[in-house]
Scaffold this active site. Sequence first.
Site, PDB file in Angstrom:
ATOM      1  N   ARG A  33       3.428  45.049   8.074  1.00 51.94           N
ATOM      2  CA  ARG A  33       2.652  46.003   7.266  1.00 51.94           C
ATOM      3  C   ARG A  33       2.853  47.439   7.750  1.00 51.94           C
ATOM      4  O   ARG A  33       2.824  48.379   6.951  1.00 51.94           O
ATOM      5  CB  ARG A  33       1.168  45.612   7.289  1.00 51.94           C
ATOM      6  N   GLY A 101       8.867  34.493   5.019  1.00 50.64           N
ATOM      7  CA  GLY A 101       8.060  34.422   3.797  1.00 50.64           C
ATOM      8  C   GLY A 101       7.129  35.609   3.681  1.00 50.64           C
ATOM      9  O   GLY A 101       6.943  36.172   2.597  1.00 50.64           O
ATOM     10  N   ARG A 129      10.800  27.803  -0.393  1.00 48.23           N
ATOM     11  CA  ARG A 129       9.376  28.125  -0.469  1.00 48.23           C
ATOM     12  C   ARG A 129       8.998  28.712  -1.833  1.00 48.23           C
ATOM     13  O   ARG A 129       9.783  29.415  -2.453  1.00 48.23           O
ATOM     14  CB  ARG A 129       9.000  29.081   0.672  1.00 48.23           C
ATOM     15  N   SER A 174      -4.527  32.897   0.498  1.00 52.66           N
ATOM     16  CA  SER A 174      -3.256  33.433   0.995  1.00 52.66           C
ATOM     17  C   SER A 174      -3.308  34.945   1.141  1.00 52.66           C
ATOM     18  O   SER A 174      -3.425  35.672   0.150  1.00 52.66           O
ATOM     19  CB  SER A 174      -2.095  33.047   0.065  1.00 52.66           C
ATOM     20  N   ASP A 327      -1.809  29.379  11.026  1.00 56.05           N
ATOM     21  CA  ASP A 327      -0.530  29.234  11.734  1.00 56.05           C
ATOM     22  C   ASP A 327      -0.677  28.476  13.050  1.00 56.05           C
ATOM     23  O   ASP A 327       0.326  28.200  13.726  1.00 56.05           O
ATOM     24  CB  ASP A 327       0.070  30.619  12.020  1.00 56.05           C
TER      25      ASP A 327
HETATM   26  C1  S3P Z   1       0.562  36.019   6.795  1.00 52.67           C
HETATM   27  C2  S3P Z   1      -0.199  35.176   6.060  1.00 52.67           C
HETATM   28  C3  S3P Z   1      -0.182  33.715   6.218  1.00 52.67           C
HETATM   29  C4  S3P Z   1       0.515  33.280   7.499  1.00 52.67           C
HETATM   30  C5  S3P Z   1       1.764  34.057   7.760  1.00 52.67           C
HETATM   31  C6  S3P Z   1       1.456  35.538   7.867  1.00 52.67           C
HETATM   32  C7  S3P Z   1       0.455  37.469   6.547  1.00 52.67           C
HETATM   33  O1  S3P Z   1       0.496  33.150   5.115  1.00 52.67           O
HETATM   34  O2  S3P Z   1       0.809  31.902   7.463  1.00 52.67           O
HETATM   35  O3  S3P Z   1       2.365  33.645   8.974  1.00 52.67           O
HETATM   36  O4  S3P Z   1       0.925  38.270   7.389  1.00 52.67           O
HETATM   37  O5  S3P Z   1      -0.109  37.847   5.499  1.00 52.67           O
HETATM   38  P1  S3P Z   1      -0.301  32.822   3.731  1.00 52.67           P
HETATM   39  O6  S3P Z   1      -0.824  34.088   3.233  1.00 52.67           O
HETATM   40  O7  S3P Z   1       0.727  32.239   2.804  1.00 52.67           O
HETATM   41  O8  S3P Z   1      -1.353  31.834   4.121  1.00 52.67           O
END
Ligand code: S3P
Length: 450
Positions: A33, A101, A129, A174, A327
């Site tokens: 971020r 991701g 994914r 999420s 996580d």
């Molecule tokens: C994250 C959100 C989580 C987490 C990932 C980091 C983030 O995923 O598993 O490692 O930085 O917003 P989800 O938002 O898909 O749960």
Amino acid sequence: MSSHGPAIPMTARKSGPLKGTAHVPGDKSISHRSLILGALAVGETRISGLLEGQDVLDTAAAMRAFGADVVEEGGGHWRVHGVGIGGFSEPEDVIDYGNSGTGVRLVMGAMATTAITATFTGDASLRKRPMGRITDPLALFGTRAYGRAGGRLPMTLVGAADPVPVRYTLPMASAQVKSAVLLAGLNARGETVVIEPEATRDHTERMLTGFGAEISVEPLAEERVITLVGQPELRPQVIAVPRDPSSAAFPVCAALIVEGSDVLVPNIGLNPTRAGLYETLREMGADLTLENERVEGGEPVADLRARFSPDMQGIEVPPERAPSMIDEYPILSVVAANATGKTVMRGVKELRVKESDRIDAMARGLEACGVIIEEDEDTLIVHGMGAGGVPGGATAEARLDHRIAMSFMCCGMAAKKPVKIDDSGPIATSFPIFEPLMAGLGAQLVRSNS
Ligand code: S3P
């Protein structure tokens, strides 16, 4: 980067005691971020403590591809010259997001409301994914997405030329989806509203406030309503990234299960939306203390001290706690295997769409190590074998998943016989210093086929 080269098998042997101080890397969520918001601000953002793992390096490369000037100054110090909201230029080539991701989903949101086209791909894990969870809400802004069947990468996004603000209720807990919608909302005139039925990590909201956006969060009885006013001018920031509680989980949990251990893990970010593991461990009877609790850069921070805890008991982890420790279930399941009694983890189906299907990866690997497991779509149950009781003597598949790889290495440090993973390469995505850091505490880790 979509591949880390040839597989690097690694074996962990019964170790210990683990002793000393573990300085884990910067927080992955905040690092991504920092680069993205820095790129969207006007002027120079300075970042210290950035996680220099591959996932975050891929975000630095992506921000350059969209036209920001991102400069590494050494020692975790970075500078980002932002181009302002709506200022992204069109990347000249496909953006290869490797394993990340979080990176790809946040950046899809950040570019979705600028009239440019970008194509994203990733490694074999990321290409499996689901991206529909991102492109569905982005379509409401007017963004078009063309991907493979099932909304998979590679995927091309055509940013909305005249974006309209949206009101979106998250269908799953999420932070990635929430953040993608908020980042897209930055360039839509008017108010974008995201409704979260369950609270997820709130770094995007906190950091947007720090960068000067007008954003409000209304915690209602059952949900959080986040309202963002579009088209602010983001002011560059000086950011000190706290150390990652999700990475701290590995030395902390290893210390709890390896006989005689006493490990200090300083300066850990303990934002309540991230700290569920530590609450769970204490409920299990872990000897875990928080020292020197303070607030730094708007985030709660503390030093964690973990000591060998031979009397931990299995518990039912409340399902509503899942978003704050999502996580950490892989390493928790290793701790659970070293506790007495059953640990029941319900409401964890999101684990099936992480870097790997983490329920399946942990279940198969722990079974190979001699642990009894029960699972269904949304549940993982580990039958504890008591302190030091896991037989081990097996190889677990890392499945291109850093947290699976590190969890089995911690498992091997306490098991009767060595535990091997087929590939430790993915660890570099989030914790590039895992091997020397754990070895420095006394862990016996060898890269080998033995
Ligand atoms: C994250 C959100 C989580 C987490 C990932 C980091 C983030 O995923 O598993 O490692 O930085 O917003 P989800 O938002 O898909 O749960």
